[in-house]
Motif scaffolding. Sequence first.
Motif, short mmCIF file in Angstrom:
data_model
loop_
_atom_site.label_atom_id
_atom_site.label_comp_id
_atom_site.label_asym_id
_atom_site.label_seq_id
_atom_site.Cartn_x
_atom_site.Cartn_y
_atom_site.Cartn_z
N ASP A 108 13.75 -62.06 -26.76
CA ASP A 108 13.92 -62.00 -25.31
C ASP A 108 12.71 -62.62 -24.62
OD1 ASP A 108 12.47 -59.92 -26.48
OD2 ASP A 108 12.90 -58.50 -24.88
N ARG A 109 12.72 -63.94 -24.49
CA ARG A 109 11.54 -64.70 -24.07
C ARG A 109 11.01 -64.28 -22.70
NH1 ARG A 109 9.10 -65.97 -28.33
NH2 ARG A 109 10.55 -66.69 -29.93
N VAL A 110 11.92 -64.03 -21.76
CA VAL A 110 11.46 -63.64 -20.42
C VAL A 110 10.70 -62.32 -20.47
CG1 VAL A 110 12.20 -62.97 -18.10
CG2 VAL A 110 13.30 -64.91 -19.24
N ALA A 111 11.25 -61.35 -21.21
CA ALA A 111 10.61 -60.04 -21.32
C ALA A 111 9.29 -60.14 -22.11
CB ALA A 111 11.55 -59.05 -21.99
N ILE A 112 9.24 -61.02 -23.10
CA ILE A 112 7.99 -61.23 -23.85
C ILE A 112 6.90 -61.71 -22.91
CG2 ILE A 112 6.86 -62.68 -25.59
CD1 ILE A 112 9.49 -62.56 -27.20
N THR A 113 7.23 -62.65 -22.04
CA THR A 113 6.25 -63.16 -21.06
C THR A 113 5.79 -62.03 -20.14
OG1 THR A 113 7.26 -65.34 -21.12
CG2 THR A 113 5.87 -64.85 -19.23
N GLU A 114 6.73 -61.18 -19.72
CA GLU A 114 6.37 -60.03 -18.87
C GLU A 114 5.40 -59.10 -19.59
OE1 GLU A 114 10.07 -58.18 -18.00
OE2 GLU A 114 10.71 -59.73 -16.55
N ASP A 115 5.66 -58.85 -20.88
CA ASP A 115 4.79 -57.96 -21.64
C ASP A 115 3.42 -58.59 -21.90
OD1 ASP A 115 6.61 -55.89 -21.70
OD2 ASP A 115 7.51 -56.52 -23.59
N PHE A 116 3.40 -59.90 -22.08
CA PHE A 116 2.13 -60.61 -22.25
C PHE A 116 1.26 -60.40 -21.00
CE2 PHE A 116 -0.65 -64.34 -22.42
CZ PHE A 116 -0.99 -64.38 -23.77
N GLU A 117 1.87 -60.54 -19.84
CA GLU A 117 1.13 -60.35 -18.58
C GLU A 117 0.71 -58.88 -18.43
OE1 GLU A 117 0.05 -62.76 -16.70
OE2 GLU A 117 1.06 -64.19 -18.05
N ARG A 118 1.58 -57.97 -18.86
CA ARG A 118 1.24 -56.55 -18.80
C ARG A 118 0.01 -56.25 -19.65
NH1 ARG A 118 4.28 -51.93 -22.30
NH2 ARG A 118 3.13 -50.11 -21.55
N VAL A 119 -0.03 -56.80 -20.85
CA VAL A 119 -1.17 -56.58 -21.75
C VAL A 119 -2.45 -57.13 -21.13
CG1 VAL A 119 -2.19 -57.29 -23.95
CG2 VAL A 119 0.15 -56.42 -23.89
N PRO A 124 -8.09 -56.85 -19.16
CA PRO A 124 -8.50 -58.11 -18.52
C PRO A 124 -9.46 -58.95 -19.37
CG PRO A 124 -8.62 -56.28 -16.96
CD PRO A 124 -8.35 -55.68 -18.31
N ARG A 125 -10.22 -58.29 -20.24
CA ARG A 125 -11.17 -59.04 -21.06
C ARG A 125 -10.45 -60.00 -22.01
NH1 ARG A 125 -16.22 -55.66 -23.28
NH2 ARG A 125 -15.65 -54.61 -21.35
N LEU A 126 -9.25 -59.66 -22.42
CA LEU A 126 -8.49 -60.55 -23.31
C LEU A 126 -8.10 -61.84 -22.59
CD1 LEU A 126 -6.16 -58.01 -25.19
CD2 LEU A 126 -8.43 -58.85 -25.86
N GLN A 127 -7.86 -61.73 -21.28
CA GLN A 127 -7.49 -62.91 -20.49
C GLN A 127 -8.57 -63.99 -20.61
OE1 GLN A 127 -4.77 -63.40 -17.65
NE2 GLN A 127 -5.43 -65.36 -18.48
N GLU A 128 -9.82 -63.54 -20.63
CA GLU A 128 -10.95 -64.47 -20.68
C GLU A 128 -11.13 -65.07 -22.07
OE1 GLU A 128 -14.24 -62.02 -19.60
OE2 GLU A 128 -13.18 -61.18 -17.85
N ARG A 129 -10.46 -64.51 -23.07
CA ARG A 129 -10.73 -64.89 -24.46
C ARG A 129 -9.47 -65.35 -25.20
NH1 ARG A 129 -14.60 -61.87 -22.65
NH2 ARG A 129 -16.64 -61.76 -23.65
#
Length: 237
Positions: A108-119, A124-129
């Motif tokens: 479910d690609r759309v939901a995967i993208t949503e969960d990626f953003e949720r994580v 937030p530190r993962l966003q930078e890395r």
Amino acid sequence: MTTMLELEKVSVHYGRIEAVRDINLKVEEGEIVSLIGSNGAGKTTTMRAISGLRAVHGRVLFNGDDISRMKAHDRVTAGISQSPEGRGVFPGMTVRENLNIGAYARRDRVAITEDFERVLDLFPRLQERLKQAAGTMSGGEQQMLAMGRSLMSRPKLLLLDEPSMGLAPMLIQQIFSIITEIRQQGTTVLLVEQNAKQALKRSDRAYVLETGSITKTGTGAELLADDSIKDAYLGVA
């Protein structure tokens, strides 16, 4: 409340050694439940029994279904995800690649993208890395990545095995705050922790495991106030 996970007289053997003996345990939907105990008490073995990494005697029920013989990868698809003791990130892969592996069984690609953003919102530190190799990050960052990777399967039940191990006190507070937020977002949590004080503070209920057997259970507040628990587990927490 609806019972999400139930262990009925579960025992686990390593050869002739009985590591866990006749455990009965329940996790209700929407709870944080902690399993506390000293090293070697059988906490990680119990988690492995739930996630399908150890064969069991007895029954493991998930949402009313007997999953005792279900393969580990099928339990992930059913809604159980584990963040293992020692983090277990893939050191040569980037943060983004590690997170993507958490969603390997999903389409479910759309939901995967949503969960990626949720994580990334939770950590937030993962966003930078995202492009950084996981093995080059600090212990705290790797713990965040391990938890984030587990969430990428969109679990109903998240198993967290020693998430605060080896972390500085400030990071420990941050990790436990995130665990509370994960529950508030609708994910049920079973937590194994040596930092009993922090775990019990945030738990609806908890179990005490000693030499493979559950010796006590109660609400987090009840166990925090229990003198025998204070003496055994809370002195240096």
